[in-house]
Design a protein around this motif. Sequence first.
Motif, short mmCIF file in Angstrom:
data_model
loop_
_atom_site.label_atom_id
_atom_site.label_comp_id
_atom_site.label_asym_id
_atom_site.label_seq_id
_atom_site.Cartn_x
_atom_site.Cartn_y
_atom_site.Cartn_z
N ALA A 13 0.83 -1.21 0.00
CA ALA A 13 0.00 0.00 0.00
C ALA A 13 0.86 1.26 0.00
O ALA A 13 0.55 2.23 -0.69
CB ALA A 13 -0.93 -0.01 1.21
N LYS A 14 1.96 1.24 0.76
CA LYS A 14 2.86 2.40 0.77
C LYS A 14 3.47 2.62 -0.60
O LYS A 14 3.60 3.76 -1.07
CB LYS A 14 3.97 2.21 1.81
N ALA A 15 3.86 1.55 -1.25
CA ALA A 15 4.44 1.65 -2.59
C ALA A 15 3.44 2.23 -3.58
O ALA A 15 3.81 2.96 -4.50
CB ALA A 15 4.93 0.29 -3.06
N ALA A 16 2.17 1.91 -3.37
CA ALA A 16 1.12 2.42 -4.26
C ALA A 16 0.66 3.83 -3.85
O ALA A 16 -0.16 4.43 -4.53
CB ALA A 16 -0.08 1.47 -4.24
N GLY A 17 1.18 4.35 -2.73
CA GLY A 17 0.83 5.69 -2.29
C GLY A 17 -0.50 5.77 -1.58
O GLY A 17 -1.08 6.84 -1.47
N LYS A 18 -1.00 4.65 -1.08
CA LYS A 18 -2.30 4.64 -0.43
C LYS A 18 -2.21 4.62 1.09
O LYS A 18 -3.21 4.77 1.76
CB LYS A 18 -3.11 3.42 -0.89
N TYR A 19 -1.06 4.40 1.61
CA TYR A 19 -0.87 4.29 3.06
C TYR A 19 0.06 5.42 3.48
O TYR A 19 1.27 5.30 3.42
CB TYR A 19 -0.25 2.93 3.40
N LYS A 20 -0.52 6.53 3.89
CA LYS A 20 0.28 7.72 4.16
C LYS A 20 0.31 8.09 5.62
O LYS A 20 1.14 8.87 6.04
CB LYS A 20 -0.26 8.89 3.35
N GLY A 21 -0.62 7.59 6.41
CA GLY A 21 -0.68 7.98 7.81
C GLY A 21 -1.46 9.27 8.00
O GLY A 21 -2.04 9.83 7.06
N ARG A 22 -1.45 9.73 9.23
CA ARG A 22 -2.21 10.92 9.58
C ARG A 22 -1.46 12.18 9.17
O ARG A 22 -0.23 12.22 9.19
CB ARG A 22 -2.43 10.91 11.08
N ASN A 23 -2.20 13.23 8.84
CA ASN A 23 -1.58 14.51 8.50
C ASN A 23 -0.95 15.12 9.74
O ASN A 23 -1.51 15.04 10.84
CB ASN A 23 -2.62 15.48 7.93
N LYS A 24 0.20 15.75 9.57
CA LYS A 24 0.87 16.40 10.69
C LYS A 24 0.14 17.67 11.08
O LYS A 24 -0.42 18.37 10.22
CB LYS A 24 2.31 16.73 10.34
N ILE A 25 0.18 17.97 12.36
CA ILE A 25 -0.42 19.20 12.87
C ILE A 25 0.54 20.35 12.61
O ILE A 25 1.71 20.29 12.97
CB ILE A 25 -0.72 19.07 14.37
N VAL A 26 0.04 21.39 11.97
CA VAL A 26 0.85 22.56 11.66
C VAL A 26 0.23 23.76 12.38
O VAL A 26 -0.97 24.02 12.26
CB VAL A 26 0.89 22.82 10.14
N ILE A 27 1.07 24.47 13.13
CA ILE A 27 0.59 25.64 13.86
C ILE A 27 1.42 26.84 13.40
O ILE A 27 2.60 26.94 13.71
CB ILE A 27 0.74 25.42 15.38
N PRO A 28 0.82 27.74 12.61
CA PRO A 28 1.56 28.86 12.03
C PRO A 28 2.19 29.79 13.07
O PRO A 28 3.30 30.28 12.87
CB PRO A 28 0.53 29.61 11.20
N GLU A 29 1.51 30.05 14.18
CA GLU A 29 2.02 31.00 15.17
C GLU A 29 2.85 30.32 16.25
O GLU A 29 3.02 30.86 17.34
CB GLU A 29 0.87 31.79 15.80
N PHE A 30 3.40 29.14 15.96
CA PHE A 30 4.13 28.39 16.98
C PHE A 30 5.39 29.13 17.44
O PHE A 30 5.84 28.96 18.58
CB PHE A 30 4.50 26.99 16.48
#
Length: 70
Positions: A13-30
């Motif tokens: 699945a990773k090779a096919a690009g279907k297993y990516k995991g959760r999106n990372k949390i991005v905080i602009p004002e960090f």
Amino acid sequence: NLLERQKEGIAIAKAAGKYKGRNKIVIPEFEEYYSLNMKRKITKSGIAKKLRVSRPTVDRLIKEYGERQS
């Protein structure tokens, strides 16, 4: 045997690009929170409460931000 098959399926699945995991949390004002933490004006737990994220997430964000600054 079951775990081996599971690992193989995940690899496919990773090779096919279907297993990516959760999106990372991005905080602009960090950067503001990072500087307050470095000045010891706010704790990591305080940052986590204000941003509504977990404490380990704050640790990861601090680590990543520190690496980018170096």
